[in-house]
Motif scaffolding. Structure first.
Motif, PDB file in Angstrom:
ATOM      1  N   UNK A  72       4.788 -11.381  -0.295  1.00 23.24           N
ATOM      2  CA  UNK A  72       6.154 -11.240  -0.775  1.00 23.24           C
ATOM      3  C   UNK A  72       6.972 -10.160  -0.098  1.00 23.24           C
ATOM      4  N   UNK A  73       8.093  -9.800  -0.735  1.00 24.86           N
ATOM      5  CA  UNK A  73       9.069  -8.924  -0.072  1.00 24.86           C
ATOM      6  C   UNK A  73       8.653  -7.461   0.081  1.00 24.86           C
ATOM      7  N   UNK A  74       7.858  -6.917  -0.793  1.00 29.18           N
ATOM      8  CA  UNK A  74       7.540  -5.486  -0.716  1.00 29.18           C
ATOM      9  C   UNK A  74       6.826  -5.101   0.580  1.00 29.18           C
ATOM     10  N   UNK A  75       5.703  -5.755   0.932  1.00 32.03           N
ATOM     11  CA  UNK A  75       5.083  -5.387   2.214  1.00 32.03           C
ATOM     12  C   UNK A  75       5.951  -5.766   3.413  1.00 32.03           C
ATOM     13  N   UNK A 102      -7.267  -8.169  10.312  1.00 28.34           N
ATOM     14  CA  UNK A 102      -6.717  -9.103   9.323  1.00 28.34           C
ATOM     15  C   UNK A 102      -7.066  -8.704   7.899  1.00 28.34           C
ATOM     16  N   UNK A 103      -8.317  -8.320   7.688  1.00 29.95           N
ATOM     17  CA  UNK A 103      -8.720  -7.896   6.342  1.00 29.95           C
ATOM     18  C   UNK A 103      -7.969  -6.633   5.923  1.00 29.95           C
ATOM     19  N   UNK A 104      -7.802  -5.702   6.845  1.00 27.81           N
ATOM     20  CA  UNK A 104      -7.079  -4.462   6.530  1.00 27.81           C
ATOM     21  C   UNK A 104      -5.615  -4.749   6.221  1.00 27.81           C
ATOM     22  N   UNK A 105      -4.979  -5.620   7.008  1.00 25.75           N
ATOM     23  CA  UNK A 105      -3.592  -5.974   6.742  1.00 25.75           C
ATOM     24  C   UNK A 105      -3.457  -6.683   5.397  1.00 25.75           C
ATOM     25  N   UNK A 106      -4.358  -7.602   5.109  1.00 28.06           N
ATOM     26  CA  UNK A 106      -4.309  -8.311   3.836  1.00 28.06           C
ATOM     27  C   UNK A 106      -4.420  -7.358   2.657  1.00 28.06           C
ATOM     28  N   UNK A 110      -1.475  -6.459  -0.047  1.00 31.63           N
ATOM     29  CA  UNK A 110      -1.728  -6.630  -1.481  1.00 31.63           C
ATOM     30  C   UNK A 110      -1.485  -5.319  -2.224  1.00 31.63           C
ATOM     31  N   UNK A 111      -1.879  -4.210  -1.622  1.00 31.68           N
ATOM     32  CA  UNK A 111      -1.647  -2.899  -2.233  1.00 31.68           C
ATOM     33  C   UNK A 111      -0.149  -2.626  -2.360  1.00 31.68           C
ATOM     34  N   UNK A 112       0.602  -2.906  -1.305  1.00 27.86           N
ATOM     35  CA  UNK A 112       2.042  -2.652  -1.334  1.00 27.86           C
ATOM     36  C   UNK A 112       2.754  -3.563  -2.338  1.00 27.86           C
ATOM     37  N   UNK A 113       2.217  -4.738  -2.552  1.00 26.64           N
ATOM     38  CA  UNK A 113       2.825  -5.664  -3.514  1.00 26.64           C
ATOM     39  C   UNK A 113       2.586  -5.184  -4.947  1.00 26.64           C
ATOM     40  N   UNK A 114       1.352  -4.803  -5.254  1.00 28.23           N
ATOM     41  CA  UNK A 114       1.016  -4.380  -6.600  1.00 28.23           C
ATOM     42  C   UNK A 114      -0.211  -3.465  -6.559  1.00 28.23           C
ATOM     43  N   UNK A 124     -13.442  -3.113  -9.709  1.00 26.77           N
ATOM     44  CA  UNK A 124     -14.345  -4.048 -10.375  1.00 26.77           C
ATOM     45  C   UNK A 124     -15.276  -4.745  -9.390  1.00 26.77           C
ATOM     46  N   UNK A 125     -15.002  -4.587  -8.100  1.00 28.63           N
ATOM     47  CA  UNK A 125     -15.854  -5.202  -7.085  1.00 28.63           C
ATOM     48  C   UNK A 125     -15.540  -6.664  -6.825  1.00 28.63           C
ATOM     49  N   UNK A 126     -14.376  -7.131  -7.264  1.00 25.71           N
ATOM     50  CA  UNK A 126     -14.002  -8.521  -7.022  1.00 25.71           C
ATOM     51  C   UNK A 126     -13.695  -8.723  -5.543  1.00 25.71           C
ATOM     52  N   UNK A 127     -14.148  -9.845  -5.022  1.00 27.12           N
ATOM     53  CA  UNK A 127     -13.840 -10.193  -3.645  1.00 27.12           C
ATOM     54  C   UNK A 127     -12.616 -11.103  -3.656  1.00 27.12           C
ATOM     55  N   UNK A 128     -11.523 -10.615  -3.088  1.00 25.28           N
ATOM     56  CA  UNK A 128     -10.278 -11.374  -3.060  1.00 25.28           C
ATOM     57  C   UNK A 128      -9.898 -11.620  -1.611  1.00 25.28           C
ATOM     58  N   UNK A 129      -9.583 -12.862  -1.292  1.00 22.37           N
ATOM     59  CA  UNK A 129      -9.150 -13.210   0.062  1.00 22.37           C
ATOM     60  C   UNK A 129      -7.638 -13.024   0.150  1.00 22.37           C
ATOM     61  N   UNK A 130      -7.225 -11.917   0.742  1.00 24.56           N
ATOM     62  CA  UNK A 130      -5.800 -11.624   0.889  1.00 24.56           C
ATOM     63  C   UNK A 130      -5.237 -12.148   2.211  1.00 24.56           C
ATOM     64  N   UNK A 131      -6.084 -12.734   3.057  1.00 20.62           N
ATOM     65  CA  UNK A 131      -5.664 -13.134   4.390  1.00 20.62           C
ATOM     66  C   UNK A 131      -5.195 -14.589   4.442  1.00 20.62           C
ATOM     67  N   UNK A 132      -5.894 -15.477   3.764  1.00 22.81           N
ATOM     68  CA  UNK A 132      -5.576 -16.899   3.843  1.00 22.81           C
ATOM     69  C   UNK A 132      -4.231 -17.208   3.200  1.00 22.81           C
TER      70      UNK A 132
END
Length: 193
Positions: A72-75, A102-106, A110-114, A124-132
């Protein structure tokens, strides 16, 4: 009108970058590459992070449009207005997590968004795919962008032409009603006491 011409030419200039946001960089992968050989180095003299190879530089990741469509717009705005801060944050994340660009950018997007949700998922150790890129995200981003661009374009047009902003919906402004019914100036007989 001149505004329409400049807006149209602006869109044609940005179209190639917009299309490129959907294409992953050549030879890229979303799987993190672990190991010390992937870590950017910190230059203590200049106080900045430096990529040690082309696979760590900006060209190895996705562009600003990729950030817009993924998070979205924030990053997106951060990358446009503070590109060096964004780049330093991505390189620092790569060095700290020993991951690819790519993983670092994703993760940074995601951090900049929320930040709260990103931190919660990480703690919590959740694995989230922020790249795809997901089709739902692309459609929602496109609809949001089209709506905002339409309203901004209509606003600019109305400011330049003097038209009523709400006339597109068939509504009249108070000024238009005032003129139509010749009630713009109150004389002493019409003013309630």
């Amino acid at each position: 009108p001149p505004t329409m011409l400049s807006t149209t030419s602006f869109l044609f200039v940005l179209l190639p970058s917009l299309v490129a946001a959907f294409v992953a960089p050549a030879g890229s992968t979303t799987t993190p590459k672990r190991g010390l050989e992937m870590a950017p180095r910190f230059d203590k003299k200049d106080n900045i992070w430096i990529p040690t190879g082309p696979e760590e530089g900006p060209e190895a990741g996705y562009d600003v449009w990729g950030s817009l469509f993924r998070q979205g717009p924030s990053p997106f705005l951060t990358r446009v207005f503070k590109p060096s801060d964004y780049e330093q944050a991505v390189l620092k994340f790569m060095a700290g997590d020993k991951c690819d660009r790519l993983e670092a950018q994703g993760n940074m997007d995601a951090y900049l968004r929320n930040p709260a949700d990103w931190q919660y998922n990480r703690m919590k150790g959740y694995t989230v795919d922020y790249v795809s890129l997901r089709p739902k995200t692309i459609v929602l981003t496109f609809v949001w962008s089209a709506l905002v661009a339409t309203l901004v374009g209509r606003g600019i047009y109305c400011i330049e032409s003097g038209d009523n902003f709400w006339a597109i919906l068939g509504l009249k402004s108070k000024v238009a009603e005032c003129v139509q019914y010749n009630m713009c100036v109150f004389d002493e007989d019409t003013v309630p006491h």
